[in-house]
Design a protein around this motif. Sequence first.
Motif, PDB file in Angstrom:
ATOM      1  N   UNK A  70       0.870  -1.179   0.000  1.00  0.00           N
ATOM      2  CA  UNK A  70       0.000   0.000   0.000  1.00  0.00           C
ATOM      3  C   UNK A  70       0.900   1.220   0.000  1.00  0.00           C
ATOM      4  N   UNK A  71       0.705   2.060  -1.007  1.00  0.00           N
ATOM      5  CA  UNK A  71       1.594   3.191  -1.207  1.00  0.00           C
ATOM      6  C   UNK A  71       0.790   4.469  -1.448  1.00  0.00           C
ATOM      7  N   UNK A  72       1.110   5.497  -0.689  1.00  0.00           N
ATOM      8  CA  UNK A  72       0.480   6.809  -0.860  1.00  0.00           C
ATOM      9  C   UNK A  72       1.583   7.868  -0.911  1.00  0.00           C
ATOM     10  N   UNK A  73       1.441   8.817  -1.807  1.00  0.00           N
ATOM     11  CA  UNK A  73       2.335   9.974  -1.789  1.00  0.00           C
ATOM     12  C   UNK A  73       1.916  10.903  -0.659  1.00  0.00           C
ATOM     13  N   UNK A  74       2.873  11.326   0.141  1.00  0.00           N
ATOM     14  CA  UNK A  74       2.600  12.276   1.215  1.00  0.00           C
ATOM     15  C   UNK A  74       2.702  13.715   0.715  1.00  0.00           C
ATOM     16  N   UNK A  75       3.090  13.870  -0.539  1.00  0.00           N
ATOM     17  CA  UNK A  75       3.090  15.163  -1.240  1.00  0.00           C
ATOM     18  C   UNK A  75       3.922  16.237  -0.538  1.00  0.00           C
ATOM     19  N   UNK A  76       5.022  15.801  -0.004  1.00  0.00           N
ATOM     20  CA  UNK A  76       5.926  16.776   0.622  1.00  0.00           C
ATOM     21  C   UNK A  76       7.343  16.226   0.579  1.00  0.00           C
ATOM     22  N   UNK A  77       8.319  17.131   0.511  1.00  0.00           N
ATOM     23  CA  UNK A  77       9.726  16.732   0.613  1.00  0.00           C
ATOM     24  C   UNK A  77      10.335  17.164   1.941  1.00  0.00           C
ATOM     25  N   UNK A  78       9.451  17.597   2.852  1.00  0.00           N
ATOM     26  CA  UNK A  78       9.872  17.993   4.191  1.00  0.00           C
ATOM     27  C   UNK A  78       9.689  16.803   5.133  1.00  0.00           C
ATOM     28  N   UNK A  79      10.779  16.360   5.742  1.00  0.00           N
ATOM     29  CA  UNK A  79      10.714  15.135   6.544  1.00  0.00           C
ATOM     30  C   UNK A  79       9.811  15.280   7.760  1.00  0.00           C
ATOM     31  N   UNK A  80       9.867  16.421   8.437  1.00  0.00           N
ATOM     32  CA  UNK A  80       9.026  16.622   9.625  1.00  0.00           C
ATOM     33  C   UNK A  80       7.553  16.566   9.258  1.00  0.00           C
ATOM     34  N   UNK A  81       7.191  17.205   8.166  1.00  0.00           N
ATOM     35  CA  UNK A  81       5.800  17.166   7.710  1.00  0.00           C
ATOM     36  C   UNK A  81       5.420  15.757   7.265  1.00  0.00           C
ATOM     37  N   UNK A  82       6.354  15.073   6.609  1.00  0.00           N
ATOM     38  CA  UNK A  82       6.093  13.703   6.146  1.00  0.00           C
ATOM     39  C   UNK A  82       5.834  12.772   7.331  1.00  0.00           C
ATOM     40  N   UNK A  83       6.583  12.945   8.428  1.00  0.00           N
ATOM     41  CA  UNK A  83       6.381  12.121   9.616  1.00  0.00           C
ATOM     42  C   UNK A  83       4.980  12.323  10.196  1.00  0.00           C
ATOM     43  N   UNK A  84       4.539  13.577  10.202  1.00  0.00           N
ATOM     44  CA  UNK A  84       3.205  13.872  10.735  1.00  0.00           C
ATOM     45  C   UNK A  84       2.119  13.214   9.883  1.00  0.00           C
ATOM     46  N   UNK A  85       2.252  13.319   8.575  1.00  0.00           N
ATOM     47  CA  UNK A  85       1.267  12.733   7.671  1.00  0.00           C
ATOM     48  C   UNK A  85       1.337  11.211   7.672  1.00  0.00           C
ATOM     49  N   UNK A  86       2.547  10.695   7.829  1.00  0.00           N
ATOM     50  CA  UNK A  86       2.758   9.255   7.817  1.00  0.00           C
ATOM     51  C   UNK A  86       2.040   8.573   8.971  1.00  0.00           C
ATOM     52  N   UNK A  87       2.039   9.221  10.143  1.00  0.00           N
ATOM     53  CA  UNK A  87       1.429   8.612  11.333  1.00  0.00           C
ATOM     54  C   UNK A  87      -0.029   8.263  11.091  1.00  0.00           C
ATOM     55  N   UNK A  88      -0.774   9.180  10.491  1.00  0.00           N
ATOM     56  CA  UNK A  88      -2.191   8.948  10.228  1.00  0.00           C
ATOM     57  C   UNK A  88      -2.373   7.846   9.198  1.00  0.00           C
ATOM     58  N   UNK A  89      -1.595   7.892   8.115  1.00  0.00           N
ATOM     59  CA  UNK A  89      -1.711   6.885   7.058  1.00  0.00           C
ATOM     60  C   UNK A  89      -1.307   5.497   7.565  1.00  0.00           C
ATOM     61  N   UNK A  90      -0.281   5.461   8.382  1.00  0.00           N
ATOM     62  CA  UNK A  90       0.183   4.176   8.904  1.00  0.00           C
ATOM     63  C   UNK A  90      -0.871   3.538   9.801  1.00  0.00           C
ATOM     64  N   UNK A  91      -1.481   4.346  10.671  1.00  0.00           N
ATOM     65  CA  UNK A  91      -2.531   3.829  11.542  1.00  0.00           C
ATOM     66  C   UNK A  91      -3.717   3.327  10.720  1.00  0.00           C
ATOM     67  N   UNK A  92      -4.066   4.070   9.675  1.00  0.00           N
ATOM     68  CA  UNK A  92      -5.173   3.662   8.815  1.00  0.00           C
ATOM     69  C   UNK A  92      -4.865   2.340   8.126  1.00  0.00           C
ATOM     70  N   UNK A  93      -3.621   2.188   7.662  1.00  0.00           N
ATOM     71  CA  UNK A  93      -3.214   0.947   6.999  1.00  0.00           C
ATOM     72  C   UNK A  93      -3.266  -0.234   7.962  1.00  0.00           C
ATOM     73  N   UNK A  94      -2.791  -0.044   9.178  1.00  0.00           N
ATOM     74  CA  UNK A  94      -2.819  -1.119  10.159  1.00  0.00           C
ATOM     75  C   UNK A  94      -4.260  -1.519  10.507  1.00  0.00           C
TER      76      UNK A  94
END
Length: 234
Positions: free
Chosen positions: A35-59
Amino acid sequence: MSTMPKPWKHPKSGIYYHRIDVPKDIRHIIGKTSIKYSLRTNNFAEAKRLFASKYAETQAIFAQARNRVNLNPRDIEILSQRWLKAKVEEVENGQAFATFIVYEGSDSDEVYTASSLISDALESGYQAQLKWVEHHVDDTLSSNGLLIVKHSESYRMLTEKICWRLLELSRLSLDRDNGDWSTTPSNLVSRSDESLSIESTNKQNMPNPMSQLTYKSLSEVINSFIAYKTQRGD
């Protein structure tokens, strides 16, 4: 201690992605190996924030795939009424009646009544109904935190039921557009506040904190995960 997954950075674009492999035992259910989603950012801090929600949804999707939900006729009725109740409120508050009354064909001169087209779809069967309400079905399942295998018997039943509700909404919208506010949808949504069978099961299990729940909604898992990450300072 296992390493917490992190956003994956595309080597060329520099854009971060949520990319998680689907466990082998549920790949046939999910229908893909990752399962792959673009987080649409090249900023790591912002990517981490967005990743948390997507990861929980995937789990949550993985957990629900292992405990697939089968809806009974009562559940189907309740879900369709919840959809109708939300749409009636949306239409009446915004008075967007025309959306559910007429439909313009590919030719700008072609105008059809929505009710006649929906009736045709109900007579034609599942594939025709799907063209009208597939996004409504998916939105309903998502908003109720449910995962159902696409085109399964439960999915087909819900598709047909929501198609009937769409027909009722079209007729109600026509009444409202004609200034008739005497008709009431209350009899059509009288069960919308009832609990689904799986929700009732969860309530019965709640008093025992050591019991293993067979189901959690997406929102519950997401909120718990974000709270956990915030507490850790991630």
